[in-house]
Design a protein around this motif. Structure first.
Motif, mmCIF file in Angstrom:
data_model
loop_
_atom_site.group_PDB
_atom_site.id
_atom_site.type_symbol
_atom_site.label_atom_id
_atom_site.label_comp_id
_atom_site.label_asym_id
_atom_site.label_seq_id
_atom_site.Cartn_x
_atom_site.Cartn_y
_atom_site.Cartn_z
ATOM 1 N N SER A 81 0.826 -1.192 0.000
ATOM 2 C CA SER A 81 0.000 0.000 0.000
ATOM 3 C C SER A 81 0.870 1.256 0.000
ATOM 4 O O SER A 81 1.743 1.419 0.858
ATOM 5 N N VAL A 82 0.639 2.143 -0.972
ATOM 6 C CA VAL A 82 1.439 3.373 -1.064
ATOM 7 C C VAL A 82 1.261 4.214 0.184
ATOM 8 O O VAL A 82 2.233 4.659 0.811
ATOM 9 N N ARG A 83 0.007 4.474 0.537
ATOM 10 C CA ARG A 83 -0.241 5.265 1.741
ATOM 11 C C ARG A 83 0.239 4.529 2.989
ATOM 12 O O ARG A 83 0.738 5.147 3.937
ATOM 13 N N GLY A 84 0.083 3.202 2.996
ATOM 14 C CA GLY A 84 0.502 2.433 4.160
ATOM 15 C C GLY A 84 1.980 2.571 4.446
ATOM 16 O O GLY A 84 2.389 2.779 5.598
ATOM 17 N N VAL A 85 2.796 2.460 3.418
ATOM 18 C CA VAL A 85 4.242 2.602 3.592
ATOM 19 C C VAL A 85 4.585 4.023 4.042
ATOM 20 O O VAL A 85 5.423 4.223 4.931
ATOM 21 N N GLU A 86 3.907 5.010 3.472
ATOM 22 C CA GLU A 86 4.197 6.394 3.834
ATOM 23 C C GLU A 86 3.789 6.691 5.277
ATOM 24 O O GLU A 86 4.495 7.407 6.005
ATOM 25 N N VAL A 87 2.670 6.147 5.720
ATOM 26 C CA VAL A 87 2.268 6.339 7.115
ATOM 27 C C VAL A 87 3.314 5.742 8.058
ATOM 28 O O VAL A 87 3.694 6.370 9.051
ATOM 29 N N CYS A 88 3.797 4.551 7.740
ATOM 30 C CA CYS A 88 4.826 3.938 8.580
ATOM 31 C C CYS A 88 6.088 4.790 8.619
ATOM 32 O O CYS A 88 6.687 4.989 9.682
ATOM 33 N N ARG A 89 6.490 5.290 7.465
ATOM 34 C CA ARG A 89 7.692 6.136 7.415
ATOM 35 C C ARG A 89 7.512 7.398 8.243
ATOM 36 O O ARG A 89 8.384 7.775 9.030
ATOM 37 N N ARG A 90 6.369 8.044 8.091
ATOM 38 C CA ARG A 90 6.118 9.276 8.831
ATOM 39 C C ARG A 90 6.041 9.023 10.332
ATOM 40 O O ARG A 90 6.582 9.805 11.139
ATOM 41 N N LEU A 91 5.386 7.965 10.713
ATOM 42 C CA LEU A 91 5.237 7.677 12.138
ATOM 43 C C LEU A 91 6.602 7.443 12.785
ATOM 44 O O LEU A 91 6.895 7.966 13.875
ATOM 45 N N VAL A 92 7.451 6.670 12.094
ATOM 46 C CA VAL A 92 8.786 6.399 12.615
ATOM 47 C C VAL A 92 9.612 7.682 12.695
ATOM 48 O O VAL A 92 10.298 7.933 13.700
#
Length: 467
Positions: A388-399
């Motif tokens: 998931s494009v948004r899924g990967v980006e959310v994980c990156r941002r959260l970290v």
């Protein structure tokens, strides 16, 4: 007055604002919600089960207000695992103030990522091809059951490859690591999740449980001496235990489509069976059982509770039930860390650094072991690797926003390496011991909530691979 009596009295008086010796139910439920524990939490429901209003009915939005005296308050606070008392005392995985901070950060990330319309939905079967690409939800669940959700977190989707870590865990619990790894390895494959050339080693053993061949072989080990109906019962009971008594659904339409297009997976099963590397009566039966498990229906909220079970060393956050051993969860998280994100696992490990698993329905489940919590994102648009494009980006941002990467910025310089474009977030966790239990909770995010609504209103609609 003993210590426990004094503690209860202080908690009661802190809520009894008008000092009349009674609490309205909302005066109790509001601080629980701010701590991450919602009225829908099964532990809260059980604690309030005997509460009745003047009309004899339990509390609800269409009933008369209910008051709670001190003695009843003590009973509620001590019920079950004491989650009510612990939440009011701030003795949960995340303190109420920190939980509110985390919630605001997630709403901020949600608003920032929502306009991203990169990628496309999976094309290989109709149920995935016809998914609404605009759907987007984020859910977190801690080991103590604190929950925050934003967006489409109650929408059911087929779990797809995110079932693989849990199937691996079930096999490990039943047979132990030595036996399981006679049938499946622990190494990266170096290829895509369904590559028939790179999925198997020289002895036709799957390289790891996160690729299709490995998941087929792993599932074949679960209750291998029983019929498929009994085996599916075992799988569903395990999922139900992790998700607080909420069973997974069965997406029959997706299962039938997977079976109709599953020649590649049947071929992998046949290659393994030819070398006696598949503990199943026939390759077709092993592949079909795999299709059934990938077609189980979950939502972001339930999947976050399952992920929190891994984050909590195998203890389910709703019930406190030990579903998997600590050894099992450690092995599962290790393999997720190097092979959980399809052929972008290495990149994800570099950028995010935390164990995660994705499925082509658009879900990403990330586990934060240090903080004993799980994050699940659902958004159907996928990148070329199938994540998931948004899924990967959310994980990156959260970290990045909360400093959760386990390797980057180690040492004294870490505090000075924050991204200047990100808001400074002082997120302090204090985790001690291991508790079970789960709750639902949503802290108000104030202006961030309005920001999310504004982005949604301004959003414009956008115009295969095999699990």
């Amino acid at each position: 007055m003993d210590v426990s009596e004094l503690a209860h009295r202080r908690l009661f008086e802190s809520l009894d604002k008008d000092a009349d010796g009674h609490l309205w139910t909302w005066e109790l439920l509001s601080p629980l919600g701010r701590a991450g524990i919602q009225p829908g939490d099964p532990r809260v429901r059980a604690a309030l089960a005997d509460l009745r209003g003047p009309d004899g009915r339990p509390p609800g939005i269409d009933t008369q207000p209910v008051q709670i005296d001190y003695q009843r308050f003590v009973q509620i606070a001590q019920h079950g695992d004491g989650v009510v008392q612990r939440a009011l005392a701030g003795d949960l995985a995340v303190s109420p103030s920190e939980f509110a901070e985390l919630s605001r950060g997630i709403e901020r990330i949600y608003a920032d990522v929502l306009p991203n319309q990169d990628g496309q939905v999976a094309q290989y079967i109709p149920t995935l091809k016809n998914a609404d690409p605009e759907r987007f939800g984020i859910a977190i669940c801690t080991a103590d059951g604190q929950v925050f959700e934003v967006g489409d977190t109650q929408l059911e989707f087929s779990v797809q490859s995110t079932s693989k870590p849990f199937s691996y865990a079930m096999a490990l619990e039943e047979l132990g690591a030595d036996e399981v790894h006679e049938w499946v390895g622990q190494e990266q494959s170096g290829g895509t999740f369904n590559d028939y050339k790179l999925s198997l080693d020289a002895q036709r053993r799957p390289l790891n449980p996160m690729i299709n061949a490995g998941a087929i072989a792993t599932l074949a080990l679960v209750d291998s001496d029983r019929d498929d109906s009994t085996r599916m019962g075992t799988v569903k009971r395990t999922w139900t235990a992790m998700m607080g008594g909420r069973p997974p659904g069965s997406d029959v339409e997706t299962f039938l489509a997977e079976r109709a297009t599953g020649n590649g997976n049947r071929g992998l099963a046949s290659l393994m069976a030819a070398e006696n590397r598949l503990k199943a009566p026939t390759p077709e039966q092993a592949a079909e059982f795999y299709f059934q498990v990938c077609s189980l229906g979950v939502d972001a909220s339930r999947l976050a509770a399952a992920g929190a079970t891994l984050a909590n060393g195998g203890v389910a956050p709703y019930s406190g039930e030990r579903v998997f051993s600590q050894e099992t969860t450690g092995r599962v998280l290790s393999v997720m860390g190097h092979s959980g994100m399809y052929n972008d696992s290495g990149k994800f490990a570099d950028v995010v650094g935390l164990p995660a698993k994705s499925g082509v329905s658009g879900n990403v489940m990330m586990v934060v072991p240090e903080k004993r919590m799980a994050v699940v994102v659902f958004s159907p648009r996928l990148d070329e690797a199938g994540n998931s494009v948004r899924g990967v980006e959310v994980c990156r941002r959260l970290v990045n926003d909360f400093g959760l990467h386990p390797y980057k910025g180690l040492g004294a310089e870490r505090a000075r390496q924050k991204d200047a474009n990100r808001p400074a977030v002082a997120f302090r966790f204090a985790f001690e011991g291991t508790r079970g239990g789960r709750s639902g909770g949503a802290a108000s995010a104030g202006n961030d909530g309005a920001r999310v609504a504004a982005v949604k209103a301004d959003r414009k609609p956008s115009h295969g691979q095999q699990i």
